[in-house]
Design a protein around this motif. Structure first.
Motif, short mmCIF file in Angstrom:
data_model
loop_
_atom_site.label_atom_id
_atom_site.label_comp_id
_atom_site.label_asym_id
_atom_site.label_seq_id
_atom_site.Cartn_x
_atom_site.Cartn_y
_atom_site.Cartn_z
N ASP A 397 0.64 -0.91 0.13
CA ASP A 397 -0.11 0.05 0.50
C ASP A 397 0.97 1.14 0.25
OD1 ASP A 397 -1.33 2.93 2.13
OD2 ASP A 397 -3.18 0.25 1.02
N PRO A 398 0.55 2.04 -0.68
CA PRO A 398 1.20 3.31 -0.57
C PRO A 398 1.30 4.36 0.20
CG PRO A 398 -0.41 3.83 -2.61
CD PRO A 398 -0.48 2.70 -2.07
N GLU A 399 0.60 4.05 1.62
CA GLU A 399 0.34 4.72 2.71
C GLU A 399 1.54 3.96 3.49
OE1 GLU A 399 -2.74 5.41 4.08
OE2 GLU A 399 -3.65 6.55 3.29
N LEU A 400 1.68 2.78 3.11
CA LEU A 400 2.66 1.82 4.14
C LEU A 400 3.91 2.16 3.64
CD1 LEU A 400 3.04 -0.03 6.33
CD2 LEU A 400 2.84 -1.49 4.93
N LEU A 401 4.01 2.09 2.54
CA LEU A 401 5.53 3.15 1.84
C LEU A 401 6.24 3.50 2.33
CD1 LEU A 401 8.44 2.58 -0.36
CD2 LEU A 401 6.51 3.22 -1.68
N ASP A 402 4.73 5.09 2.39
CA ASP A 402 5.23 6.19 2.88
C ASP A 402 5.62 5.75 4.40
OD1 ASP A 402 4.99 9.57 1.94
OD2 ASP A 402 4.58 8.87 3.94
N ARG A 403 4.82 5.29 4.60
CA ARG A 403 5.33 6.15 6.98
C ARG A 403 6.85 4.59 6.73
NH1 ARG A 403 3.60 0.68 9.91
NH2 ARG A 403 2.04 0.71 8.68
N PHE A 404 7.19 3.40 6.05
CA PHE A 404 8.69 3.06 5.93
C PHE A 404 9.47 4.18 5.86
CE2 PHE A 404 6.76 -1.90 4.94
CZ PHE A 404 6.67 -2.02 6.10
N GLY A 405 9.61 5.02 4.95
CA GLY A 405 10.14 6.00 3.78
C GLY A 405 10.53 6.88 5.19
N ARG A 406 9.76 7.01 6.46
CA ARG A 406 9.91 7.42 7.74
C ARG A 406 10.01 6.89 8.90
NH1 ARG A 406 7.69 12.57 5.60
NH2 ARG A 406 6.04 12.24 3.96
N ASP A 407 9.91 5.61 8.99
CA ASP A 407 10.73 5.49 9.53
C ASP A 407 12.44 4.86 9.58
OD1 ASP A 407 11.32 2.83 11.06
OD2 ASP A 407 10.11 1.24 10.74
N ASP A 409 14.32 3.08 10.68
CA ASP A 409 14.47 1.27 10.17
C ASP A 409 14.71 1.03 8.70
OD1 ASP A 409 16.07 0.80 13.44
OD2 ASP A 409 14.36 0.05 13.86
N THR A 410 14.33 1.50 8.51
CA THR A 410 13.89 1.04 6.70
C THR A 410 13.42 2.56 5.84
OG1 THR A 410 10.56 1.57 8.01
CG2 THR A 410 11.68 -0.67 7.68
N ARG A 411 14.16 3.59 6.01
CA ARG A 411 13.76 4.46 5.22
C ARG A 411 15.19 3.85 4.26
NH1 ARG A 411 16.14 9.69 8.35
NH2 ARG A 411 15.32 10.39 6.80
N ALA A 412 16.30 3.39 5.00
CA ALA A 412 16.98 3.05 3.56
C ALA A 412 16.42 2.69 2.38
CB ALA A 412 19.05 2.70 4.50
N ALA A 413 15.61 1.20 2.98
CA ALA A 413 15.28 0.52 2.09
C ALA A 413 14.48 0.83 1.14
CB ALA A 413 15.24 -1.13 2.95
N ALA A 414 13.61 2.17 2.30
CA ALA A 414 12.10 2.44 1.11
C ALA A 414 12.41 3.25 -0.19
CB ALA A 414 11.09 2.60 1.90
N ALA A 415 13.78 3.87 0.71
CA ALA A 415 14.34 5.18 -0.31
C ALA A 415 15.09 5.08 -1.51
CB ALA A 415 15.21 5.91 0.19
N ARG A 416 14.83 2.99 -1.93
CA ARG A 416 15.41 2.37 -3.31
C ARG A 416 14.23 2.15 -4.07
NH1 ARG A 416 19.23 0.84 0.57
NH2 ARG A 416 21.09 0.94 0.20
N ASP A 417 13.35 1.92 -3.86
CA ASP A 417 11.89 1.24 -4.12
C ASP A 417 11.24 2.36 -5.08
OD1 ASP A 417 9.18 0.77 -4.44
OD2 ASP A 417 9.23 -0.25 -2.47
N PRO A 418 11.23 1.47 -6.10
CA PRO A 418 10.73 2.96 -7.56
C PRO A 418 9.57 3.15 -7.56
CG PRO A 418 10.64 0.25 -7.79
CD PRO A 418 11.71 0.58 -6.33
#
Length: 472
Positions: A397-407, A409-418
């Motif tokens: 879900d885009p909202e969960l992806l956004d949350r991961f991008g601010r977490d 522990d997961t920001r770096a991995a989310a930052a690579r997500d296309p």
């Protein structure tokens, strides 16, 4: 250039969507990491290949010579390189992990064999990547090193050629030739054992060569190389029985894995297989790697070594796959997950989450890894590793992806997500944490114009892709 810009550009060099002009500009950097990574990329546009071949840094050209993913015809263009060290890298060939790289065109091998620097042809014939059809014609070469190499193409050699090699004036050639027939020739085995003395190569000969009774008794009586001879298929039965009770646990283990033994005979031997023991696949199991019924028996064996060997065989049937997926031995389950095309998805996931061996980290790349539904399972997990795994879910879900991008522990991995919105990728590029910004630079959804702006701000010179001159 400060450390932040260095990290950003290191992220950019790993961006799989970086266009040709960006990669060419990156090659102009005086940065060892960049110059090592770009020539080894899986996909290299022709313009980038041209820039690599014209690069003044010999290490860049050598790196391309060692690229197992590169088109062999493109790599062969390095034959005209003026530095013999580049030709040497080309002759040695790529060291591909668990697979063979595509061979060069035949004309390239001809050029390398005729190279004026003697190390180049010598490395070519020594390389395990050189095709047998290139080695076979070398059986009459004046250099004994080349004649020895031709023995690796034994199946391609005529009977008269084999006889000549077996009686060659050079003892190294004779040994190499004898090693090709010792599995069926007692005299060749006995001669080789005497010639090799304490060399490590004698271990292979004692393990596979056809033994005379006299040689077998002598080796057993000497007692120094029992582990080597214990698995030899021609070892007489009475000597097998003697080694089955040998004080050395390694000798007993090798006896216990002989092909002619029944399950009860194996169980009668005092052997053990530790979870950390690194055991090669048993040759006699691998030889029948497509025999489903035979592999079923191996999968049901009480002997861990047989089950580990069966786990890597492509012909292992579905019922045996299911059986080994629940095997109590971790190595059996890991080998099944690594090698079998139908390894159960839940096995891959379980090993990835709970295994301690470094190989489990590669399981996410297996075709059967269960990515669908990971977000629902792990999106709210307290474990950061599980939350990062949720990013692999194609239905995230885009909202969960956004949350991961601010977490954190997961920001770096989310930052690579296309799937991340471009606006958010740009925010992360400006993040004060250089690691996060570098991860955003690696995001393939980053527009090419943004990549170029990064290079401009880092003062990386602009180089036309058709300009074959790249400065250092």
């Amino acid at each position: 250039m400060d450390d932040r810009w260095t990290e950003l550009l290191h992220g950019l060099v790993g961006n799989t969507a970086a266009p040709s002009d960006v990669l060419v500009r990156l090659l102009g950097l005086e940065d060892e990491w960049v110059r090592w990574v770009v020539p080894r990329r899986t996909v290299l546009p022709p313009e980038v290949v041209d820039a690599i071949l014209a690069h003044p840094d010999r290490r860049v050209r050598c790196a391309f010579a060692e690229n197992a993913e590169a088109d062999p015809g493109q790599r062969a263009r390095l034959l005209d390189d003026p530095d013999p060290r580049v030709s040497l890298a080309l002759a040695m060939g790529p060291q591909a992990y668990r697979r063979w790289a595509q061979p060069l065109p035949d004309h390239a091998y001809e050029r390398l064999l005729a190279h004026p620097h003697p190390l180049v042809p010598h490395e070519l014939v020594a390389s395990g990547a050189t095709p047998h059809h290139i080695l076979a014609p070398l059986a009459d070469h004046e250099d004994p090193l080349f004649r020895r190499a031709s023995c690796r193409a034994w199946d391609r050699l005529a009977r008269q050629t084999r006889e000549r090699l077996l009686h060659d004036e050079d003892p190294g050639v004779r040994r190499e030739a004898a090693a090709r027939i010792c599995h069926e020739d007692e005299e060749a085995t006995t001669w080789l054992v005497g010639e090799l003395g304490d060399s490590w190569q004698v271990i292979d000969v004692l393990g596979t060569g056809r033994l005379t009774r006299e040689l077998a008794e002598r080796v057993v009586a000497e007692g120094g190389r029992l582990a080597a001879i214990a698995a030899n298929p021609t070892l007489p039965p009475d000597l097998v029985a003697r080694l089955a009770a040998d004080p050395d646990p390694q000798v007993r283990l090798r006896v216990s894995a002989r092909p002619e033994l029944t399950e009860s005979e194996r169980a009668a031997i005092d052997y053990s297989v530790d979870a950390e023991d690194r055991l090669p696949t048993l040759d006699w199991v691998w030889e029948r790697r497509e025999d489903a019924e035979f592999l079923r028996r191996c999968a049901r064996s009480a002997h861990t070594w047989l089950r580990r060997s069966a786990a890597v065989c492509p012909g292992l049937p579905a019922d045996a796959v299911e059986l080994l997926a629940g095997d109590p031995d971790f190595a059996v389950r890991l080998l099944l997950a690594e090698f079998h095309p139908q390894a159960p998805p839940e096995l891959l996931l379980d090993l990835y989450l709970n295994g301690t061996h470094r190989a489990v980290q590669m399981l996410v790349t297996r075709p059967g890894f269960p990515v669908a539904g990971l977000a629902a399972r792990f999106g709210d997990s307290p474990d950061p590793e599980r939350r990062r795994l949720a990013l692999r879910d194609p239905g995230l879900d885009p909202e969960l992806l956004d949350r991961f991008g601010r977490d954190p522990d997961t920001r770096a991995a989310a930052a690579r997500d296309p799937r991340l919105p471009v606006a958010r990728i740009r925010e992360l590029l400006a993040d004060p944490d250089s690691g996060i910004a570098a991860a955003a630079a690696a995001n393939p959804a980053l527009p090419p114009q943004d990549m170029r702006r990064l290079l401009d701000r880092a003062h990386v010179p602009e180089i036309p892709v058709n300009d074959r001159t790249i400065g250092c």
